[in-house]
Enzyme design. Structure first.
Site, PDB file in Angstrom:
ATOM      1  N   ASP A  34       0.829  -1.215   0.000  1.00 62.31           N
ATOM      2  CA  ASP A  34       0.000   0.000   0.000  1.00 62.31           C
ATOM      3  C   ASP A  34       0.866   1.269   0.000  1.00 62.31           C
ATOM      4  OD1 ASP A  34      -1.860  -1.886   0.307  1.00 62.31           O
ATOM      5  OD2 ASP A  34      -2.671  -1.170   2.231  1.00 62.31           O
ATOM      6  N   GLU A 120     -27.222 -15.723 -11.186  1.00 61.27           N
ATOM      7  CA  GLU A 120     -26.379 -14.715 -10.514  1.00 61.27           C
ATOM      8  C   GLU A 120     -26.979 -14.368  -9.153  1.00 61.27           C
ATOM      9  OE1 GLU A 120     -26.428 -11.234 -13.014  1.00 61.27           O
ATOM     10  OE2 GLU A 120     -25.964 -12.399 -14.815  1.00 61.27           O
ATOM     11  N   LYS A 122     -28.577 -12.017  -6.500  1.00 53.68           N
ATOM     12  CA  LYS A 122     -29.264 -10.726  -6.618  1.00 53.68           C
ATOM     13  C   LYS A 122     -28.672  -9.826  -5.537  1.00 53.68           C
ATOM     14  CE  LYS A 122     -33.672  -8.529  -7.286  1.00 53.68           C
ATOM     15  NZ  LYS A 122     -33.494  -7.394  -6.396  1.00 53.68           N
ATOM     16  N   ASP A 124     -27.795  -6.845  -3.127  1.00 60.52           N
ATOM     17  CA  ASP A 124     -28.686  -5.927  -2.428  1.00 60.52           C
ATOM     18  C   ASP A 124     -28.012  -4.568  -2.292  1.00 60.52           C
ATOM     19  OD1 ASP A 124     -30.963  -5.140  -1.262  1.00 60.52           O
ATOM     20  OD2 ASP A 124     -30.668  -6.196   0.637  1.00 60.52           O
ATOM     21  N   TYR A 232     -23.374  -6.152 -14.086  1.00 58.84           N
ATOM     22  CA  TYR A 232     -24.137  -7.316 -14.533  1.00 58.84           C
ATOM     23  C   TYR A 232     -24.726  -7.212 -15.941  1.00 58.84           C
ATOM     24  CZ  TYR A 232     -27.842  -4.588 -12.185  1.00 58.84           C
ATOM     25  OH  TYR A 232     -28.673  -3.604 -11.755  1.00 58.84           O
ATOM     26  N   LYS A 321     -36.447 -14.591  -5.096  1.00 56.25           N
ATOM     27  CA  LYS A 321     -36.081 -13.915  -3.850  1.00 56.25           C
ATOM     28  C   LYS A 321     -35.989 -14.887  -2.670  1.00 56.25           C
ATOM     29  CE  LYS A 321     -36.440  -9.687  -3.472  1.00 56.25           C
ATOM     30  NZ  LYS A 321     -37.318  -8.609  -3.867  1.00 56.25           N
ATOM     31  N   CYS A 415     -30.036 -14.484  39.553  1.00 53.79           N
ATOM     32  CA  CYS A 415     -30.023 -15.440  38.438  1.00 53.79           C
ATOM     33  C   CYS A 415     -31.300 -16.290  38.426  1.00 53.79           C
ATOM     34  CB  CYS A 415     -28.795 -16.342  38.564  1.00 53.79           C
ATOM     35  SG  CYS A 415     -28.774 -17.700  37.392  1.00 53.79           S
ATOM     36  N   CYS A 418     -29.981 -20.101  39.337  1.00 53.33           N
ATOM     37  CA  CYS A 418     -29.404 -20.532  40.619  1.00 53.33           C
ATOM     38  C   CYS A 418     -29.625 -19.514  41.733  1.00 53.33           C
ATOM     39  CB  CYS A 418     -27.906 -20.807  40.453  1.00 53.33           C
ATOM     40  SG  CYS A 418     -26.932 -19.315  40.308  1.00 53.33           S
ATOM     41  N   CYS A 433     -24.301 -13.879  35.836  1.00 53.85           N
ATOM     42  CA  CYS A 433     -24.675 -14.557  37.067  1.00 53.85           C
ATOM     43  C   CYS A 433     -23.393 -14.791  37.840  1.00 53.85           C
ATOM     44  CB  CYS A 433     -25.338 -15.887  36.722  1.00 53.85           C
ATOM     45  SG  CYS A 433     -25.251 -17.058  38.074  1.00 53.85           S
ATOM     46  N   CYS A 439     -23.536 -22.532  39.571  1.00 56.87           N
ATOM     47  CA  CYS A 439     -24.753 -22.348  38.769  1.00 56.87           C
ATOM     48  C   CYS A 439     -24.881 -23.448  37.714  1.00 56.87           C
ATOM     49  CB  CYS A 439     -24.709 -20.984  38.082  1.00 56.87           C
ATOM     50  SG  CYS A 439     -26.096 -20.714  36.972  1.00 56.87           S
TER      51      CYS A 439
END
Ligand code: IVH
Length: 681
Positions: A34, A120, A122, A124, A232, A321, A415, A418, A433, A439
């Site tokens: 980078d 393909e 879909k 979002d 696409y 879908k 709790c 227990c 707890c 417990c």
């Protein structure tokens, strides 16, 4: 006047930067670090500052965003941007195929009646149209109403996976490319995390976040939110012949430098489409971007042409879908569940609702802070989300539907399993707890940990067997282990007389232990193997440790105030002391640890090392023991305290991390020199 040499330099920098940008953002395969990329970019920026007239719209410097706009210009589409017909069931997909076969009767392979589709994901996000003239990006636009969208050129230029100039040949003088701009899940999570930190509003989902980012008037704000685009389709072109199939046009897009979804696949027949739907559905949660279904497209462009359009969608494509992941329902009440580590989770009991393909009646509310942040009350109508196989969660309340007297959600003081006190320690989001070893909700996990190799090392007592013994109530607490009888164990499923006998023997053997192992086996939170060792070495007896105050605890090298608190808390609970007493009464014992030699006697006192990779002349565990004998601490992860990292062969992420934070990296030879051994050849 700009001289030729500068022009050549600028053109070279453009080429290099475009190439490395493509390697990084499209191919996911960077060729240079980078820092090197940044240097090239800075060189170009310098030249552009000195000679502003050489700055072009396709300059890689434009990725960081230019001046803010006052408002968006309208962008008329060269061809209308259509939408897709939806299907929500396999039957609807099958009737899509029948419709295609009827319409195409006689126009495709009449013998097999099979059709090739490109399947393909879909995506979002948001549909975007890009226009290139002579291979240079000149306009980016949103879909809008399909006829006219908004001109977002300034923002699309900041998206690194969108080429500013095209690669390769056979480039049409005019080319329109369409695709979906989306926000990768990782960028979305980062964006929301930062928003939360800054007390700002968070985004509901990656699509909203992508939409919000693309519609920023200030492109610098878009540039900061890492968006991406998968293309696409090819839209309008001039003086160029389209390939014969959709899949070939996708290949062509790839050659020009566009990013296309790697999950796209050509399949034959509708059953293969349904199989694709199934397999993408299974992969959905692990994909790095959100999808809300899959799209099937007839691959043959001639057949597409014959099929044409109906109202606003093509007859040759269908969006299948996934079931909706968010629905509204009533929050009837809230219960509090105790997890294996004692964490208390508020769980919403809901009026049954079909969401994400199943009927949901419970959803997590995470913790009290989340409840407060989301402002949720019992009696509210809430949005429930079930994404893939993850636990359904309550996303938010719908304020308009709040009843006149909503009931607040209150964390219990004790709790529900227990009755031990519930506490919330500083710096923790979850309340817990305090029942610890006692417990029942936590006991199974505690027993598994107690038996594990680095703890009491009870041979043959694996997780499965613990589950079996626990579920049959033969053991409920750690100390019950030492009351087990051979006949009881032998009567278990898949257990013979011999293995039962071996287990009882292993329990017997485990009674002779070391103080450090015993401390670690207690499962005190934040007390790992290395802290347990330090505690054993420092106190040399359990009694002294139990009586230590915070200050004394913190005088030990790797113990800070939080760990000290956890230890104090553990020993302040009578039920934990009862379990310890029962264990000792059962015969567990250890030799008193040797006195720690003087600091001066140990040459590596105060040094912290990390071992990574494999060494040729000794095992990592051997190296660890030897370093510890010399007074050093050997830890599993790198921290600011780390003196050096010894990196053997195939050293991976730890080495990289050390490099990043500037921690010394030493070789196997250095390690051997330090512990006084010669390297074998
Ligand atoms: S093709 C004529 N392919 O779905 C059809 N659309 O309702 C052109 N979308 O607005 C669209 N992934 O934003 C196509 N692989 C994909 C897609 C996709 C997501 C969106 C697109 C469009 C909507 C269709």
């Amino acid at each position: 006047m700009i001289n030729e040499a500068i022009k050549i330099e600028v053109s070279n920098l453009h080429k290099q930067l475009h190439h490395h940008n493509h390697c990084y953002y499209v191919l996911d395969n960077p060729e240079i670090p980078d820092s090197h990329y940044d240097k090239l970019l800075q060189a170009l920026q310098r030249l552009e500052n000195q000679h502003p007239e050489i700055k072009t719209p396709d300059s890689p410097t434009q990725r960081v965003g230019g001046a803010p706009l006052k408002k968006f210009k309208a962008a008329t589409h060269l061809l209308p941007m259509l939408s897709l017909a939806n299907a929500f069931s396999s039957e609807a997909v099958q009737s899509f195929e029948r419709r295609l076969q009827d319409r195409l009767d006689g126009h495709f392979n009449p013998e097999t009646q099979t059709l090739h589709f490109m399947a393909e994901p879909k995506l979002d996000g948001l549909a975007v149209s890009l226009i290139y003239e002579q291979g240079v990006l000149i306009r980016g636009a949103t879909r809008g109403d399909g006829q006219t969208g908004e001109d977002i050129t300034h923002n699309v230029r900041t998206i690194h996976s969108i080429p500013l100039t095209l690669k390769g040949d056979n480039i049409p003088p005019l080319l329109e490319v369409r695709g979906e701009v989306y926000m990768p899940k990782a960028s979305f999570e980062k964006l929301n995390k930062n928003a939360r930190k800054a007390g700002k509003r968070t985004f509901m989902n990656p699509r909203n976040a992508a939409a919000g980012s693309l519609r920023q008037l200030d492109p610098k704000a878009t540039a900061k939110r890492l968006l991406a685009m998968y293309c696409y389709s090819i839209g309008k072109t001039e003086d160029w012949t389209l390939p014969t199939t959709h899949s070939e046009s996708i290949k062509q897009l790839k050659h020009w430098g566009f990013s296309v979804c790697p999950e796209n696949k050509v399949v034959t027949g509708i059953q293969a489409c349904l199989d694709y739907y199934q397999s993408i559905g299974e992969k959905r949660a692990s994909l790095p971007y959100e999808i809300d279904g899959v799209v099937y497209k007839i691959d043959d462009l001639n057949l597409q042409k014959q099929l044409g359009f109906i109202s606003k969608s093509p007859r040759w494509a269908l969006a299948h879908k996934f079931p909706a992941q968010e629905e509204m329902t009533l929050l009837e009440t809230v219960d509090f569940q105790v997890g294996r580590t004692g964490a208390i989770t508020p769980v919403a009991r809901l009026a049954p609702i079909f969401v994400g393909g199943v009927t949901v009646t419970n959803a997590t509310l995470h913790n009290m802070d989340e409840i407060q942040r989301k402002d949720i009350y019992i009696g509210d109508t809430v949005i429930v989300r079930r994404a893939g196989d993850v636990i359904p969660e309550v996303v938010r309340a719908v304020p308009d539907k709040r009843p006149p007297e909503p009931q607040p959600i209150i964390m219990p003081t004790h709790c529900p399993i227990c009755s031990a006190e519930i506490i919330q320690l500083e710096g923790e989001a979850k309340a817990r707890c305090s029942g610890g070893l006692y417990c029942p909700a936590q006991a199974k996990q505690a027993i598994k940990h107690f038996a594990s190799r680095k703890a009491m090392d009870i041979d043959g007592l694996g997780d499965k067997l613990v589950e079996q013994l626990f579920d049959l109530t033969l053991i409920q607490q750690i100390n019950d282990l030492y009351q087990l009888k051979t006949e009881q164990v032998a009567s278990l499923e898949r257990m013979g007389e011999k293995s039962a006998h071996n287990l009882i023997q292993a329990l017997e053997t485990s009674k002779q232990t070391h103080l450090s192992h015993f401390i670690y086996a207690l499962g005190i939170r934040e007390v790992g193997e290395s802290t347990a060792k330090s505690l054993a070495q420092y106190f040399r007896s359990l009694d002294t440790l139990q009586q230590a105050d915070s200050e004394t605890l913190q005088s030990i090298d790797d113990i800070g105030p939080i760990v000290a608190d956890r230890i104090l808390y553990f020993f302040s609970q009578q039920h934990n002391l009862d379990v310890i007493e029962a264990l000792i009464a059962a015969g567990i014992q250890w030799p008193t640890p040797e006195k720690t030699p003087n600091e001066d006697d140990l040459p590596l006192q105060g040094h912290h090392y990390v071992l990574t990779g494999t060494f040729s002349s000794l095992k990592r565990t051997e190296a660890k023991t030897k370093l510890e004998k010399l007074g050093a601490k050997v830890t599993a992860s790198i921290s600011k305290k780390t003196t050096a990292v010894f990196a053997g062969k195939k050293a991976g992420s730890k080495r990289t991390k050390a490099e990043k934070i500037g921690i010394k990296i030493s070789s196997e030879a250095d390690l051997l020199a330090l512990i006084g051994e010669k390297q074998e050849n």
